[in-house]
Design a protein around this motif. Sequence first.
Motif, PDB file in Angstrom:
ATOM      1  N   ASP A 258      59.647  21.033   0.360  1.00  0.00           N
ATOM      2  CA  ASP A 258      60.326  20.748  -0.908  1.00  0.00           C
ATOM      3  C   ASP A 258      59.836  19.444  -1.520  1.00  0.00           C
ATOM      4  O   ASP A 258      60.294  19.044  -2.588  1.00  0.00           O
ATOM      5  N   LYS A 259      58.873  18.791  -0.858  1.00  0.00           N
ATOM      6  CA  LYS A 259      58.295  17.562  -1.393  1.00  0.00           C
ATOM      7  C   LYS A 259      56.896  17.882  -1.923  1.00  0.00           C
ATOM      8  O   LYS A 259      55.895  17.723  -1.231  1.00  0.00           O
ATOM      9  N   PHE A 260      56.847  18.384  -3.130  1.00  0.00           N
ATOM     10  CA  PHE A 260      55.558  18.685  -3.716  1.00  0.00           C
ATOM     11  C   PHE A 260      55.539  18.266  -5.180  1.00  0.00           C
ATOM     12  O   PHE A 260      56.579  18.154  -5.845  1.00  0.00           O
ATOM     13  N   ILE A 261      54.325  18.008  -5.650  1.00  0.00           N
ATOM     14  CA  ILE A 261      54.103  17.541  -7.022  1.00  0.00           C
ATOM     15  C   ILE A 261      53.055  18.453  -7.646  1.00  0.00           C
ATOM     16  O   ILE A 261      51.988  18.679  -7.058  1.00  0.00           O
ATOM     17  N   VAL A 262      53.352  18.991  -8.812  1.00  0.00           N
ATOM     18  CA  VAL A 262      52.380  19.756  -9.591  1.00  0.00           C
ATOM     19  C   VAL A 262      52.141  18.964 -10.868  1.00  0.00           C
ATOM     20  O   VAL A 262      53.089  18.717 -11.627  1.00  0.00           O
ATOM     21  N   LEU A 263      50.909  18.576 -11.094  1.00  0.00           N
ATOM     22  CA  LEU A 263      50.645  17.730 -12.254  1.00  0.00           C
ATOM     23  C   LEU A 263      49.256  17.984 -12.793  1.00  0.00           C
ATOM     24  O   LEU A 263      48.409  18.553 -12.109  1.00  0.00           O
ATOM     25  N   GLY A 264      49.045  17.585 -14.035  1.00  0.00           N
ATOM     26  CA  GLY A 264      47.736  17.751 -14.632  1.00  0.00           C
ATOM     27  C   GLY A 264      47.827  18.092 -16.101  1.00  0.00           C
ATOM     28  O   GLY A 264      48.863  17.932 -16.756  1.00  0.00           O
ATOM     29  N   ASP A 265      46.709  18.601 -16.602  1.00  0.00           N
ATOM     30  CA  ASP A 265      46.596  19.032 -17.998  1.00  0.00           C
ATOM     31  C   ASP A 265      46.841  20.539 -18.026  1.00  0.00           C
ATOM     32  O   ASP A 265      45.943  21.325 -17.752  1.00  0.00           O
ATOM     33  N   PHE A 266      48.066  20.922 -18.352  1.00  0.00           N
ATOM     34  CA  PHE A 266      48.435  22.341 -18.387  1.00  0.00           C
ATOM     35  C   PHE A 266      47.997  22.998 -19.685  1.00  0.00           C
ATOM     36  O   PHE A 266      48.041  24.238 -19.792  1.00  0.00           O
ATOM     37  N   ASN A 267      47.621  22.206 -20.693  1.00  0.00           N
ATOM     38  CA  ASN A 267      47.238  22.742 -21.995  1.00  0.00           C
ATOM     39  C   ASN A 267      48.303  23.680 -22.562  1.00  0.00           C
ATOM     40  O   ASN A 267      47.999  24.608 -23.302  1.00  0.00           O
ATOM     41  N   ARG A 268      49.545  23.431 -22.189  1.00  0.00           N
ATOM     42  CA  ARG A 268      50.664  24.247 -22.666  1.00  0.00           C
ATOM     43  C   ARG A 268      51.869  23.335 -22.797  1.00  0.00           C
ATOM     44  O   ARG A 268      52.188  22.589 -21.842  1.00  0.00           O
ATOM     45  N   ASN A 269      52.527  23.382 -23.938  1.00  0.00           N
ATOM     46  CA  ASN A 269      53.675  22.515 -24.161  1.00  0.00           C
ATOM     47  C   ASN A 269      54.908  23.135 -23.507  1.00  0.00           C
ATOM     48  O   ASN A 269      55.596  23.978 -24.083  1.00  0.00           O
ATOM     49  N   PHE A 270      55.196  22.724 -22.271  1.00  0.00           N
ATOM     50  CA  PHE A 270      56.338  23.278 -21.538  1.00  0.00           C
ATOM     51  C   PHE A 270      57.661  22.973 -22.228  1.00  0.00           C
ATOM     52  O   PHE A 270      58.599  23.776 -22.168  1.00  0.00           O
ATOM     53  N   TRP A 271      57.745  21.820 -22.882  1.00  0.00           N
ATOM     54  CA  TRP A 271      59.017  21.477 -23.526  1.00  0.00           C
ATOM     55  C   TRP A 271      59.322  22.406 -24.690  1.00  0.00           C
ATOM     56  O   TRP A 271      60.479  22.744 -24.940  1.00  0.00           O
TER      57      TRP A 271
END
Length: 413
Positions: A258-271
């Motif tokens: 449960d300790k994981f990080i997903v990060l980067g340039d998704f090129n998609r506006n999640f908000w």
Amino acid sequence: MRSLTSILLLSWFLCGNASARELSVATWNLGWHMDKATAGEWIAACSGLFLKDEATNVWKPSVDNTGIPGWQVNFREEVEWDWERFPVCDVYKDRNFDTVPVTEVAYGKRLQQLNDFLRNTVPADIYAFEEVSGEQAVRDALPDSGAAYDVCTFKDFKVQRLAIAWKKELGTAANCDVEPSLSLPGNPDADRPRPGLSVDLTIDGELVRILAVHLKSSCVSPLEASGNLSDDQDRDCRLLQQQIAPLETWVEDLASTDKFIVLGDFNRNFWHEVHETGPVRTDGSSPHMLLPPGVLVQDLFGEVFDDTPALTTVTLLGERCPLNSTTTILCEKGETGLLTADERRQLSQSQNLGCRNPLGLDHILIGRGLVNIEGAEHVAVGAFGGTKPASGLHPDPLLAISDHCPLTAKLAF
């Protein structure tokens, strides 16, 4: 999924856990960043002359000293080029979007500015870099040639590669794994985006997994006409659509902690996806179920991060731009709606964020075993985000350190 935590002041967590470990993380697309030696070869190649083959309509290096320099070639057309080693020649553009030819002196100055900026403004325990040519490119960017960091990257695929760098004091990585499925290996070379990259670190006896991504560009927002993910006729959205299933599988396969990080340039506006109320899929079926054949996804975030299985539950970190009132107001507005062209220009001005791509592309997500205190911050690059051509007074151009601004966050566990 919709289990979002924007900006949480969890002082109770830190006070109740005096030994809680804090980590600073950053993701930054460095914009076709190369190491100094490769940049020298690239500059020489782009300074060479090219001619268009009238029979094939392909731009090729000239063999008779005629033609135009590579800086003037339109790389949206077909070009005979070493795509695994070199960026396109029109990387650096001035405020009028005209290509600025690069010199080795100018690139050396850019490297020094980038080095100083990372040292003084974006010091981090863990970095995810996008659009780097390899390990040496990362070390050229980091202070002291990255002596304090280990680096995970790869040599295959095209030159826009990913890298994860972490302070050596955090420990040795148990793995440095490339995820080729995100690169859509069944597609022709021209339709293959970037793979994923992951690293496992054991920090204070706890497994922390870092996943870095750089997804297909130009299908950014469901609020834009060009951002309809289910438009299978649009090449960019079609390729991003094809990355969704392998991205979800990859995340689920690696979410054994449960300790994981997903990060980067998704090129998609999640908000923008979060604030949209439409169905996740074109048939209205639940993202918790297998995706039926022929059904397309309309909401990438809702499909991939759907809380199933439970360990994949993530928090999408709220994103702040606290530099001044202009950046604060525009970033808050941009989270729920589209900014006008003038508003985006305002954000890109040197007195504000400074970068050409200030919002909506880069994100940081964390698993439920990690705590974020203040949200994520878009860090201004200011005057370092602009490129200026050479002039009579300045024989070498001034190069932007990146067209993106870094996104940073402080985490604890």
